[in-house]
Design a protein around this motif. Structure first.
Motif, short mmCIF file in Angstrom:
data_model
loop_
_atom_site.label_atom_id
_atom_site.label_comp_id
_atom_site.label_asym_id
_atom_site.label_seq_id
_atom_site.Cartn_x
_atom_site.Cartn_y
_atom_site.Cartn_z
N GLY A 14 -6.08 2.53 -6.40
CA GLY A 14 -6.97 3.62 -6.08
C GLY A 14 -6.43 4.44 -4.94
N ALA A 15 -7.02 5.61 -4.78
CA ALA A 15 -6.53 6.57 -3.79
C ALA A 15 -6.54 6.00 -2.38
N GLY A 16 -7.64 5.44 -1.96
CA GLY A 16 -7.73 4.94 -0.60
C GLY A 16 -6.77 3.80 -0.32
N ALA A 17 -6.69 2.86 -1.24
CA ALA A 17 -5.86 1.68 -1.04
C ALA A 17 -4.39 2.02 -0.95
N PHE A 18 -3.90 2.86 -1.84
CA PHE A 18 -2.46 3.14 -1.79
C PHE A 18 -2.10 3.97 -0.57
N GLY A 19 -2.98 4.86 -0.16
CA GLY A 19 -2.70 5.69 1.02
C GLY A 19 -2.63 4.87 2.29
N GLU A 23 0.80 4.12 4.51
CA GLU A 23 0.86 4.44 5.94
C GLU A 23 1.25 3.19 6.74
N ARG A 24 0.75 2.03 6.36
CA ARG A 24 1.14 0.79 7.04
C ARG A 24 2.63 0.52 6.86
N LEU A 25 3.12 0.75 5.66
CA LEU A 25 4.55 0.57 5.41
C LEU A 25 5.38 1.53 6.28
N ASP A 30 9.24 0.69 7.01
CA ASP A 30 9.72 0.55 5.63
C ASP A 30 9.50 1.88 4.90
N PHE A 31 10.32 2.85 5.27
CA PHE A 31 10.14 4.23 4.79
C PHE A 31 10.38 4.36 3.30
N THR A 32 11.37 3.61 2.78
CA THR A 32 11.66 3.69 1.35
C THR A 32 10.47 3.20 0.53
N ALA A 33 9.87 2.08 0.93
CA ALA A 33 8.70 1.56 0.22
C ALA A 33 7.52 2.53 0.35
N ALA A 34 7.35 3.13 1.53
CA ALA A 34 6.26 4.09 1.73
C ALA A 34 6.45 5.31 0.82
N ILE A 35 7.67 5.79 0.72
CA ILE A 35 7.97 6.94 -0.14
C ILE A 35 7.69 6.59 -1.60
N ASP A 36 8.16 5.43 -2.03
CA ASP A 36 7.95 5.01 -3.43
C ASP A 36 6.46 4.89 -3.74
N GLY A 47 -4.38 14.96 -5.09
CA GLY A 47 -5.10 15.60 -3.99
C GLY A 47 -5.25 14.73 -2.76
N HIS A 48 -4.60 13.58 -2.72
CA HIS A 48 -4.73 12.66 -1.58
C HIS A 48 -3.89 13.20 -0.42
N VAL A 49 -4.56 13.85 0.52
CA VAL A 49 -3.88 14.53 1.63
C VAL A 49 -3.16 13.53 2.53
N GLY A 50 -3.81 12.44 2.86
CA GLY A 50 -3.19 11.45 3.74
C GLY A 50 -1.89 10.91 3.18
N ALA A 51 -1.86 10.67 1.89
CA ALA A 51 -0.63 10.18 1.27
C ALA A 51 0.46 11.25 1.31
N ARG A 52 0.08 12.51 1.16
CA ARG A 52 1.09 13.58 1.26
C ARG A 52 1.68 13.65 2.66
N VAL A 53 0.82 13.46 3.67
CA VAL A 53 1.31 13.45 5.05
C VAL A 53 2.23 12.25 5.27
N THR A 54 1.80 11.08 4.81
CA THR A 54 2.63 9.88 4.94
C THR A 54 3.97 10.07 4.25
N LEU A 55 3.95 10.68 3.07
CA LEU A 55 5.19 10.97 2.35
C LEU A 55 6.09 11.88 3.18
N GLY A 56 5.51 12.95 3.72
CA GLY A 56 6.29 13.87 4.53
C GLY A 56 6.88 13.22 5.77
#
Length: 140
Positions: A14-19, A23-25, A30-36, A47-56
């Motif tokens: 789900g959106a909340g759990a993966f985001g 972010e914890r990764l 562990d940037f590669t795992a966070a990106i993946d 539309g998950h903004v937090g995940a987009r920020v974490t990706l960036g």
């Protein structure tokens, strides 16, 4: 039957759990795992903004500044007041990535010969504020 990776399983939670997990990764380095994880999760929850920020921010940490700029720009498009995206874009701007963040000509409109005159209603609305700006301050 093929076994799904831990990141793939977390992305489907789900959106909340993966985001949160991404972010914890990222914070753990562990940037590669966070990106993946962000990429997989955003495929399902674009539309998950937090995940987009974490990706960036994860892209920034790995030196992939152009990818970081794209992710943070999209986060800011989705949530124009997102401070983490703004800060990330500002840092990228300092690195010379992304060109002009704000068109400087926006601030020269009053002096531009092409500028259209302001409507009378706008002049009436601006006058009281302009008078206050010119008044001496009680703080001085």
């Amino acid at each position: 039957m093929p076994t799904r990776s831990a990141t793939s399983i977390r992305a489907s939670q789900g959106a909340g759990a993966f985001g949160v997990t991404a972010e914890r990764l990222r914070r753990a380095g562990d940037f590669t795992a966070a990106i993946d994880l962000c990429r997989q999760g955003l495929a399902q929850h674009p539309g998950h903004v937090g995940a987009r920020v974490t990706l960036g921010l994860s892209f920034m940490a790995t030196g992939r500044d152009d990818d970081a700029f794209s992710a943070l720009e999209e986060a800011l498009r989705l949530a124009p007041d997102n401070l983490a995206a703004i800060r990330g874009l500002a840092e990228l701007h300092e690195r010379g990535v992304g060109g002009e963040m704000v068109d400087p000509s926006m601030f020269d409109l009053a002096e531009s010969p092409e500028a259209a005159p302001l409507p009378a209603e706008l002049h009436r609305a601006i006058e009281p504020a302009a008078a206050l700006a010119d008044a001496p301050s009680a703080i001085e």
